[in-house]
Write a protein that holds these residues in place. Structure first.
Motif, PDB file in Angstrom:
ATOM      1  N   SER A   1       0.871  -1.155  -0.038  1.00 48.51           N
ATOM      2  CA  SER A   1      -0.106  -0.110   0.079  1.00 48.51           C
ATOM      3  C   SER A   1       0.790   1.177  -0.130  1.00 48.51           C
ATOM      4  O   SER A   1       2.034   1.294   0.191  1.00 48.51           O
ATOM      5  CB  SER A   1      -0.805  -0.025   1.187  1.00 48.51           C
ATOM      6  N   ILE A   2       0.219   2.484  -0.407  1.00 47.76           N
ATOM      7  CA  ILE A   2       0.688   3.610  -0.284  1.00 47.76           C
ATOM      8  C   ILE A   2      -0.192   4.609   0.637  1.00 47.76           C
ATOM      9  O   ILE A   2      -1.414   4.507   0.310  1.00 47.76           O
ATOM     10  CB  ILE A   2       0.698   4.392  -1.486  1.00 47.76           C
TER      11      ILE A   2
ATOM     12  N   ILE B   1      -3.869   0.425  -2.356  1.00 48.45           N
ATOM     13  CA  ILE B   1      -3.128  -0.682  -2.325  1.00 48.45           C
ATOM     14  C   ILE B   1      -3.203  -1.356  -3.845  1.00 48.45           C
ATOM     15  O   ILE B   1      -4.089  -1.480  -4.554  1.00 48.45           O
ATOM     16  CB  ILE B   1      -3.981  -1.944  -1.602  1.00 48.45           C
ATOM     17  N   LEU B   2      -1.702  -1.637  -4.147  1.00 50.08           N
ATOM     18  CA  LEU B   2      -1.566  -2.059  -5.526  1.00 50.08           C
ATOM     19  C   LEU B   2      -1.186  -3.356  -5.748  1.00 50.08           C
ATOM     20  O   LEU B   2      -1.246  -4.147  -4.557  1.00 50.08           O
ATOM     21  CB  LEU B   2      -0.308  -1.283  -6.114  1.00 50.08           C
ATOM     22  N   LYS B   3      -1.040  -3.991  -6.773  1.00 51.43           N
ATOM     23  CA  LYS B   3      -0.945  -5.432  -6.832  1.00 51.43           C
ATOM     24  C   LYS B   3       0.473  -5.940  -6.241  1.00 51.43           C
ATOM     25  O   LYS B   3       0.660  -7.046  -5.805  1.00 51.43           O
ATOM     26  CB  LYS B   3      -0.775  -5.896  -8.184  1.00 51.43           C
ATOM     27  N   LEU B   4       1.471  -5.146  -6.318  1.00 52.62           N
ATOM     28  CA  LEU B   4       2.729  -5.692  -5.748  1.00 52.62           C
ATOM     29  C   LEU B   4       3.357  -4.395  -4.982  1.00 52.62           C
ATOM     30  O   LEU B   4       2.654  -3.165  -5.221  1.00 52.62           O
ATOM     31  CB  LEU B   4       3.808  -5.791  -6.829  1.00 52.62           C
TER      32      LEU B   4
ATOM     33  N   LYS C   1      -7.764  11.451  -6.523  1.00 53.41           N
ATOM     34  CA  LYS C   1      -8.537  10.340  -6.998  1.00 53.41           C
ATOM     35  C   LYS C   1      -7.450   9.176  -7.099  1.00 53.41           C
ATOM     36  O   LYS C   1      -6.984   8.955  -8.202  1.00 53.41           O
ATOM     37  CB  LYS C   1      -8.879  10.583  -8.348  1.00 53.41           C
ATOM     38  N   LEU C   2      -7.356   8.229  -5.779  1.00 52.55           N
ATOM     39  CA  LEU C   2      -6.432   7.382  -6.060  1.00 52.55           C
ATOM     40  C   LEU C   2      -6.918   5.866  -6.556  1.00 52.55           C
ATOM     41  O   LEU C   2      -6.104   4.794  -6.898  1.00 52.55           O
ATOM     42  CB  LEU C   2      -6.032   7.120  -4.398  1.00 52.55           C
ATOM     43  N   SER C   3      -8.150   5.877  -7.069  1.00 51.92           N
ATOM     44  CA  SER C   3      -8.943   4.758  -7.476  1.00 51.92           C
ATOM     45  C   SER C   3      -8.215   4.198  -8.758  1.00 51.92           C
ATOM     46  O   SER C   3      -8.101   3.130  -9.275  1.00 51.92           O
ATOM     47  CB  SER C   3     -10.170   4.943  -7.630  1.00 51.92           C
TER      48      SER C   3
ATOM     49  N   ILE D   1      -5.927  -2.426  -6.315  1.00 55.00           N
ATOM     50  CA  ILE D   1      -6.845  -3.514  -5.764  1.00 55.00           C
ATOM     51  C   ILE D   1      -7.740  -2.805  -4.947  1.00 55.00           C
ATOM     52  O   ILE D   1      -8.985  -3.171  -5.104  1.00 55.00           O
ATOM     53  CB  ILE D   1      -5.682  -4.344  -4.825  1.00 55.00           C
ATOM     54  N   GLY D   2      -7.503  -1.986  -4.119  1.00 54.67           N
ATOM     55  CA  GLY D   2      -8.228  -1.213  -3.366  1.00 54.67           C
ATOM     56  C   GLY D   2      -7.937   0.291  -2.893  1.00 54.67           C
ATOM     57  O   GLY D   2      -6.728   0.442  -2.909  1.00 54.67           O
ATOM     58  N   GLU D   3      -8.911   1.035  -2.295  1.00 54.41           N
ATOM     59  CA  GLU D   3      -8.723   2.336  -1.737  1.00 54.41           C
ATOM     60  C   GLU D   3      -9.593   2.476  -0.575  1.00 54.41           C
ATOM     61  O   GLU D   3     -10.658   1.958  -0.256  1.00 54.41           O
ATOM     62  CB  GLU D   3      -9.307   3.234  -2.684  1.00 54.41           C
ATOM     63  N   LEU D   4      -8.666   2.927   0.460  1.00 55.55           N
ATOM     64  CA  LEU D   4      -9.317   2.894   2.044  1.00 55.55           C
ATOM     65  C   LEU D   4      -9.434   4.474   2.333  1.00 55.55           C
ATOM     66  O   LEU D   4      -8.152   5.210   2.094  1.00 55.55           O
ATOM     67  CB  LEU D   4      -8.679   1.978   2.977  1.00 55.55           C
TER      68      LEU D   4
END
Length: 448
Positions: free
Chosen positions: A223-224, A239-242, A273-275, A444-447
Motif C-alpha cells: 500500500s501507499i 493498495i496495488l498488486k505489488l 483520486k487514488l482509484s 486493488i483497493g482504496e481506503l
C-alpha cells in the motif's frame, strides 16, 4: 527669400552586415514571400533530419564517476542550497560528502554500525540527519566547504529499525518510518506524533515539497499511505498488486506523485483520486527501486534492478531515454540535480555516476550563433516530429542484450494475455467478461 533644403542620408554600420570572421561576406536581404520559395518545406525537412542524426551522433550522456565507497550505495541526498555538494550513504555505515564540480570526496565519517538507510538535509543546508539499521538517528553539522564534524550534534536512540527519513521543507521537523511513521522535532528525543494503519512495516517516507504538511509512505502490505501532520490519523490508503519501493512528489503540482513499483512499472497518481492512476510508465524489465523528479516537474528519472536508468515524460507511458554502462550493476538510487542539467545514480558496485539530463546537450558556454542554431534545430525537430524517418531516428537506442530480450518476452506475454481476454469476451455472454481498463487493473483497493 531663403528656403531650407532637407537632405536624408543613408548611414550604415559595416559591423551590422559584414561577418566578423570573413570580412568579404556581406549580408544579403531576404524576401520571405512564400511564393518565391517553393521548396522551403523539403529543404527544412532535410535540415530536421540532419539535426536529428547529429543529435544521436553526439549523444554522450556519461559525464564521470565518483569512486571511493567500500560497499554498495544505499542512499543519496542532494544539498538544498548548493549545486556542488552531494551526500551518499553506504551499506557499511559510512557517509561521504562529494564535491560534484571537482568530482572528489570532501569528507567522510563512519556514522552507523549497520547500513545507512536514510539521509535528509535541513532546509538551511548547514546540517543533515541520518538513520540506520542500528536504531539510531544522528544529526550532523556541515560547513560551507562540505566538512562534517567528527562527532554527531545529537543522537536519538529508537526502539525499532528506521527504514527511511525525510525532512520538512520549512520547519525543524522530520519524519521516519519503520514499524510506524514518526514525526520528530529536531530539538526533542521523543516523537511528536506516531501514525499507524495496521501494517507490519513501512520502508519509505517522503514529505510533500509544496503542501508541506502532507507526506506519503510505502508499506509492506503493497500500500501507499498518505498522512497530514495536522490530523490525528492517516488520510488515505491505496493498495496495488505489488509493493512500491519509492515515492517522488511533483515539485510543480502539489497533489501529484509517482511511485516506483516491484512490477517493473511506475505509477503517477493524483492524491485526490487514488482509484485510478493518472499514468502507467512502462519500459523497465526488473523491479524499479527509486524515482526522482526534475525541478521543472515535466520529467522524472528512475533506477531499476535491470541495471539501467530511464527518463520519462510525466504525461507519457514510455521513456524518452535509457542510460547504461557495462560495469553498472543494480541501480538503487537516483537524483535529479536542482539546476536541471545532470542526473546522479548510485549502484551496487560502489560507484556514483554523473549523467547529462539531455544526452546530446553541449556542456559549457554557448556562443550566440551556436545558441541560435540549436534553437532553430529544436523548432525544426518539433515541426517534423511525426514524420516516420525523424521519429525512427529519435527513438532508436542501443540497449543491453538482456534488456532487449526481456522486453521482447514481456511484450509477447502481454499480447497473449490481451488476446486471451478478447477471445473470452467474444465467446461469452454479453457483460459476463466486462472490459476493464489497464489502469484500473493495477489498483486493488482504496481506503479512507
Amino acid at each position: 527669400m531663403s528656403s531650407k533644403l532637407k537632405i536624408k542620408v543613408l548611414s550604415r554600420n559595416p559591423d551590422e552586415y559584414i561577418r566578423e570572421t570573413k570580412r568579404d561576406i556581406h549580408k544579403v536581404p531576404r524576401n520571405y514571400d512564400p511564393s518565391l520559395h517553393p521548396f522551403e518545406t523539403p529543404r527544412e525537412y532535410v535540415r530536421a533530419l540532419n539535426v536529428t542524426k547529429l543529435e544521436r551522433v553526439f549523444a554522450k550522456p556519461f559525464v564521470g564517476a565518483l569512486d571511493g565507497h567500500k560497499d554498495g550505495l544505499n542512499t543519496l541526498c542532494k544539498h538544498p542550497t548548493s549545486l556542488s555538494h552531494l551526500l551518499s550513504g553506504a551499506c557499511d555505515g559510512e557517509i561521504r560528502v562529494w564535491n560534484l564540480a571537482h568530482r572528489q570526496c570532501v569528507s567522510c565519517v563512519q556514522a552507523h554500525d549497520g547500513m545507512v538507510k536514510g539521509l535528509a538535509f535541513h532546509p538551511t543546508g548547514n546540517r543533515f540527519f541520518s538513520c540506520g539499521t542500528d536504531k539510531v538517528i544522528k544529526q550532523w553539522n556541515l560547513n560551507e566547504e562540505g566538512q562534517i564534524d567528527t562527532e554527531a550534534r545529537t543522537t536519538i536512540l529508537g526502539k525499532t529499525v528506521f527504514q527511511s527519513i525525510s525532512h520538512h521543507n520549512a520547519k525543524n521537523i522530520f519524519s521516519t518510518c519503520g514499524e510506524q511513521v514518526d514525526i520528530w522535532d529536531s530539538t526533542r528525543t521523543e516523537p511528536l506524533r506516531t501514525f499507524t494503519w495496521g501494517v507490519d512495516s513501512q520502508h519509505y517516507v517522503k514529505f510533500n515539497p509544496i503542501e508541506r504538511d502532507l507526506l506519503a509512505s510505502c508499506a509492506s502490505d503493497r500500500s501507499i499511505i498518505l498522512y497530514d501532520m495536522r490530523g490525528a490519523s492517516p488520510l488515505r490508503k491505496v493498495i496495488l498488486k505489488l509493493s512500491s519501493n519509492a515515492i517522488a512528489w511533483n515539485p510543480m503540482e502539489a497533489f501529484v506523485f509517482t511511485v516506483a513499483n516491484e512490477d517493473y512499472n511506475l505509477y503517477t497518481f493524483d492524491m485526490r483520486k487514488l482509484s485510478v492512476p493518472m499514468n502507467i510508465h512502462m519500459d523497465h524489465v526488473a523491479a524499479v527501486m527509486d524515482v526522482d523528479y526534475s525541478p521543472t516537474g515535466k520529467e522524472f528519472v528512475s533506477g531499476s534492478y535491470d541495471k539501467c536508468l530511464r527518463i520519462f515524460p510525466v504525461n507519457k507511458g514510455h521513456s524518452r531515454e535509457i542510460y547504461h554502462t557495462k560495469r553498472m550493476q543494480k541501480v538503487r538510487n537516483v537524483q535529479w540535480t536542482l539546476d536541471n542539467k545532470y542526473i546522479l545514480s548510485g549502484s551496487d558496485e560502489m560507484n556514483i555516476r554523473i549523467w547529462k539530463a539531455r544526452a546530446h546537450e553541449k556542456m559549457g558556454v554557448l556562443r550566440p550563433r551556436e545558441k541560435t542554431a540549436l534553437e532553430y534545430g529544436d523548432k525544426l525537430k518539433e515541426k517534423f516530429a511525426d514524420h516516420p524517418m525523424v521519429k525512427r531516428i529519435t527513438r532508436h537506442r542501443h540497449i543491453p542484450h538482456v534488456v532487449y530480450q526481456s522486453s521482447k518476452e514481456h511484450r509477447i506475454m502481454k499480447d497473449s494475455q490481451r488476446r486471451k481476454e478478447t477471445n473470452r469476451r467474444a465467446h461469452s455472454k454479453p457483460g459476463k467478461v466486462p472490459y476493464v481498463p489497464e489502469r484500473k487493473k493495477r489498483v486493488i483497493g482504496e481506503l479512507e
